[in-house]
Write a protein that holds these residues in place. Structure first.
Motif, PDB file in Angstrom:
ATOM      1  N   GLN A 346     -17.580 -23.347  48.079  1.00 10.42           N
ATOM      2  CA  GLN A 346     -17.410 -22.593  47.846  1.00 10.42           C
ATOM      3  C   GLN A 346     -15.889 -22.921  47.172  1.00 10.42           C
ATOM      4  N   THR A 347     -15.785 -24.157  48.341  1.00  3.18           N
ATOM      5  CA  THR A 347     -14.353 -25.061  48.287  1.00  3.18           C
ATOM      6  C   THR A 347     -14.218 -25.247  46.879  1.00  3.18           C
ATOM      7  N   PRO A 348     -13.029 -25.059  46.331  1.00  2.00           N
ATOM      8  CA  PRO A 348     -12.316 -26.927  45.315  1.00  2.00           C
ATOM      9  C   PRO A 348     -13.333 -27.877  45.459  1.00  2.00           C
ATOM     10  N   THR A 349     -12.820 -28.236  44.777  1.00  2.82           N
ATOM     11  CA  THR A 349     -13.390 -29.656  44.728  1.00  2.82           C
ATOM     12  C   THR A 349     -12.914 -30.391  43.106  1.00  2.82           C
ATOM     13  N   ARG A 350     -12.861 -31.346  42.953  1.00  2.00           N
ATOM     14  CA  ARG A 350     -12.754 -32.303  41.611  1.00  2.00           C
ATOM     15  C   ARG A 350     -13.750 -33.233  42.015  1.00  2.00           C
ATOM     16  N   TYR A 351     -14.719 -33.741  40.902  1.00  2.00           N
ATOM     17  CA  TYR A 351     -15.450 -34.318  40.789  1.00  2.00           C
ATOM     18  C   TYR A 351     -15.338 -35.771  39.860  1.00  2.00           C
ATOM     19  N   HIS A 352     -15.932 -37.062  40.198  1.00  2.00           N
ATOM     20  CA  HIS A 352     -15.657 -38.334  39.184  1.00  2.00           C
ATOM     21  C   HIS A 352     -16.905 -38.550  38.941  1.00  2.00           C
ATOM     22  N   VAL A 353     -17.649 -38.607  37.760  1.00  2.00           N
ATOM     23  CA  VAL A 353     -18.750 -38.955  37.360  1.00  2.00           C
ATOM     24  C   VAL A 353     -18.812 -40.033  36.216  1.00  2.00           C
ATOM     25  N   SER A 354     -19.466 -40.922  36.493  1.00  2.00           N
ATOM     26  CA  SER A 354     -20.083 -42.060  36.072  1.00  2.00           C
ATOM     27  C   SER A 354     -21.379 -42.158  35.296  1.00  2.00           C
ATOM     28  N   LEU A 355     -21.416 -41.665  34.410  1.00  3.10           N
ATOM     29  CA  LEU A 355     -22.689 -42.311  33.554  1.00  3.10           C
ATOM     30  C   LEU A 355     -23.053 -43.466  32.757  1.00  3.10           C
ATOM     31  N   ASP A 356     -24.607 -43.670  32.377  1.00  2.00           N
ATOM     32  CA  ASP A 356     -24.620 -44.587  31.451  1.00  2.00           C
ATOM     33  C   ASP A 356     -25.625 -43.823  30.486  1.00  2.00           C
ATOM     34  N   VAL A 357     -25.154 -43.770  29.299  1.00  2.19           N
ATOM     35  CA  VAL A 357     -25.538 -42.868  28.484  1.00  2.19           C
ATOM     36  C   VAL A 357     -25.875 -43.463  26.801  1.00  2.19           C
ATOM     37  N   ALA A 358     -27.111 -42.718  26.501  1.00  2.00           N
ATOM     38  CA  ALA A 358     -26.989 -43.525  24.682  1.00  2.00           C
ATOM     39  C   ALA A 358     -25.591 -43.306  23.992  1.00  2.00           C
ATOM     40  N   VAL A 420     -26.821 -41.667  36.092  1.00  2.00           N
ATOM     41  CA  VAL A 420     -25.600 -42.043  37.076  1.00  2.00           C
ATOM     42  C   VAL A 420     -25.495 -42.735  37.702  1.00  2.00           C
ATOM     43  N   ILE A 421     -24.175 -43.605  37.484  1.00  2.00           N
ATOM     44  CA  ILE A 421     -23.938 -44.394  38.490  1.00  2.00           C
ATOM     45  C   ILE A 421     -23.188 -44.940  39.306  1.00  2.00           C
ATOM     46  N   SER A 422     -22.306 -43.551  39.450  1.00  2.00           N
ATOM     47  CA  SER A 422     -22.075 -42.549  40.793  1.00  2.00           C
ATOM     48  C   SER A 422     -20.778 -41.651  40.168  1.00  2.00           C
ATOM     49  N   VAL A 423     -21.120 -40.543  41.225  1.00  2.00           N
ATOM     50  CA  VAL A 423     -20.685 -39.363  41.658  1.00  2.00           C
ATOM     51  C   VAL A 423     -19.990 -39.374  43.004  1.00  2.00           C
ATOM     52  N   MET A 424     -17.947 -38.955  42.752  1.00  2.00           N
ATOM     53  CA  MET A 424     -18.036 -39.182  43.575  1.00  2.00           C
ATOM     54  C   MET A 424     -16.772 -37.532  43.620  1.00  2.00           C
ATOM     55  N   ARG A 425     -16.004 -37.301  45.086  1.00  2.00           N
ATOM     56  CA  ARG A 425     -15.045 -36.563  44.979  1.00  2.00           C
ATOM     57  C   ARG A 425     -13.439 -36.916  44.899  1.00  2.00           C
ATOM     58  N   VAL A 426     -12.508 -36.221  44.221  1.00  2.00           N
ATOM     59  CA  VAL A 426     -11.583 -37.081  43.269  1.00  2.00           C
ATOM     60  C   VAL A 426     -10.230 -36.138  44.410  1.00  2.00           C
ATOM     61  N   GLU A 427      -9.200 -37.025  45.328  1.00  2.00           N
ATOM     62  CA  GLU A 427      -8.626 -36.012  45.528  1.00  2.00           C
ATOM     63  C   GLU A 427      -7.220 -37.273  45.287  1.00  2.00           C
TER      64      GLU A 427
END
Ligand SMILES: NC(=O)c1ccc[n+]([C@@H]2O[C@H](COP(=O)([O-])OP(=O)(O)OC[C@H]3O[C@@H](n4cnc5c(N)ncnc54)[C@H](O)[C@@H]3O)[C@@H](O)[C@H]2O)c1
Ligand SMILES: N[C@@H](CCO)C(=O)O
Ligand code: NA
Length: 431
Positions: A346-358, A420-427
């Motif tokens: 329930q904690t508000p966070t922000r994500y960075h998501v880096s993807l390899d897509v078609a 999915v190359i990288s998933v990380m929270r952002v601050e």
């Protein structure tokens, strides 16, 4: 002549040996600062024969007898929960003040130790337990006692900061960098407590308890370590002008009904290179404190090591000794707010998501649709074309962590997403 303040030292390893040196170094100066001589009455060690360097008349293997002798202050630098917990409770119940650097103990048993101190009127100080030499707990507990702390965020583990800094500067992988850190003596032989985030989580529990006048234990702290950080994560961060740090984040959260809770978490975070915490390299620690009236404060310095940690121990020892001389005790810690701990989901966070897509029409729309379906608002999207694939980097606005997590799980299952190359929270950057 004022009666001496008698001190028992338990444990004489990395920190204890430096405390001994500082105590014996200039007794006249210490007496002048305290207002009475400070007498090292004994040093309890497990193997007396292993300490030929210490004054032999002070050494004992019987810690209990030393604590029960006529000492006024017990300095504990052994570490761990048992047998230390019972020893310190017994000392506090007898009115003997306790100074310790034991984060493992404090993050689980602060409540009963503080109660024992309150009942007998003894002091319980543990500045060395969090961020070593850096004065952090006393400013939080005393200097900011009249303000309202809203957030404490920082780097409180030197080992992981050293490893992440090295991965960033060399481009090497996690395992290789950990080996190097062990070889150089930055990581312990068993690095689990550091790299899996237990050490930082204990420190977060201690910080959150003091900052929010509540009792938060290590088990309440959401914990993720750095073992899952790959060189792709570091590269993804770098390509966006960011870096990866293991942060301890303790926040006061206001619920929709106006009630408050505490969020305490330790996990890797991407922060902009321009952020002040990004510049904290090697084994250093740094902590941001935000309070309503004070605004932002930053504390920086050596978070570990024998002499730096002994500085914090001596500071506590002098305070406790001064209180004994004055015939009282220092300010007690308050846990009256008793705020509940908000679950990570329930904690508000922000994500960075880096993807390899078609690289074909409609892919961006499909990915964006998954975010929308989970109620997650996107802040920025960047796309870079390759030959038949494209890399897509999405940074979200704040959303409950569980919603972000399930968004990523669902995106991973899309046919158009190759990896999915990288998933990380952002601050640390504007929403
Ligand atoms: N080393 C640091 O940089 C650092 C920084 C902050 C806090 N601390 C904390 O300070 C405490 C001490 O850390 P350290 O690095 O000096 O550890 P250490 O392992 O170097 O020293 C611990 C000492 O305690 C002794 N000991 C163990 N069991 C004992 C027993 N039953 N009776 C008497 N002595 C016993 C050991 O023989 C050893 O000499 C720990 O709580 C640690 O978390 C250490
Ligand atoms: N292992 C800890 C020591 C200080 O608590 C660190 O790496 O920061
Ligand atoms: Na400290």
């Amino acid at each position: 002549m004022t009666e001496p303040v008698k001190v028992a030292l338990l444990g004489c390893g990395t920190v204890g040996s430096e405390v001994t040196r500082m105590l014996l170094d200039d007794p006249g100066e210490l007496a002048a600062r305290v207002g009475a001589p400070v007498e090292l009455a004994g040093i309890a060690v497990r193997r007396p024969d292993k300490h030929p360097e210490l004054p032999q008349h002070l050494i004992t293997s019987d810690a209990t007898a030393l604590i029960d002798s006529d000492v006024d202050i017990v300095v504990e630098l052994i570490g761990g929960i048992d047998p230390v917990r019972g020893w310190l409770l017994s000392a506090l119940r007898k009115g003997k003040s306790v100074v310790t650097g034991n984060k493992a103990l404090l993050s689980e048993h602060a409540s009963e130790l503080a109660e024992a101190a309150d009942e007998s009127g003894a002091d319980l100080y543990y500045e060395a337990a969090v961020a070593g030499a850096i004065p952090l707990l006393r400013p939080v507990r005393e200097s900011l006692a009249g303000d309202r702390i809203t957030r404490v965020m920082g780097i409180v583990n030197g080992t992981t900061n050293f490893i992440l800094s090295a991965m960033d500067s060399t481009g090497a992988g996690y395992a290789e960098t950990l080996d190097e850190a062990t070889r150089l003596g930055y990581a312990e032989a068993d690095p689990t407590a550091d790299v899996d985030g237990y050490d930082a989580a204990s420190k977060a529990a201690i910080i959150a308890s003091l900052a929010f006048h509540s009792r938060v234990t290590a088990a309440d702290v959401h914990r993720e370590g750095i073992a899952g950080i790959s060189s792709s994560d570091i590269t993804a961060a770098k390509s966006l002008g960011r870096t990866v740090k293991l942060l301890s984040i303790c926040e006061r959260v206001t619920e929709e009904d106006g009630s408050e809770s505490v969020s305490a978490r330790v996990h890797p975070v991407m922060i902009p290179k321009s952020h002040q915490l990004a510049g904290v390299g090697g084994a250093f620690n740094a902590v941001y404190v935000e309070a309503e009236a004070a605004g932002q404060l930053m504390f920086y310095g050596q978070g570990a090591g024998g002499a730096p940690t002994a500085s914090a121990v001596l500071g506590d020892l002098v305070s406790a000794a001064r209180n004994k001389v004055a015939g009282g005790r220092g300010p007690r810690e308050s846990a009256h707010a008793a705020l509940p701990v908000r679950p990570m989901g329930q904690t508000p966070t922000r994500y960075h998501v880096s993807l390899d897509v078609a690289d074909k029409p409609g892919v961006l729309a499909q990915v964006a649709q998954v975010f929308a379906a989970h109620g997650v608002s996107i802040s920025t999207v960047r796309q870079r074309d390759r030959r038949s694939t494209a890399s897509l980097v999405v940074v979200t606005h704040q959303a409950p962590d569980a919603a972000l997590r399930s968004t990523v799980d669902e995106i991973d299952k899309l046919d158009v997403v190759r990896e999915v190359i990288s998933v990380m929270r952002v601050e640390g950057e504007a929403e």
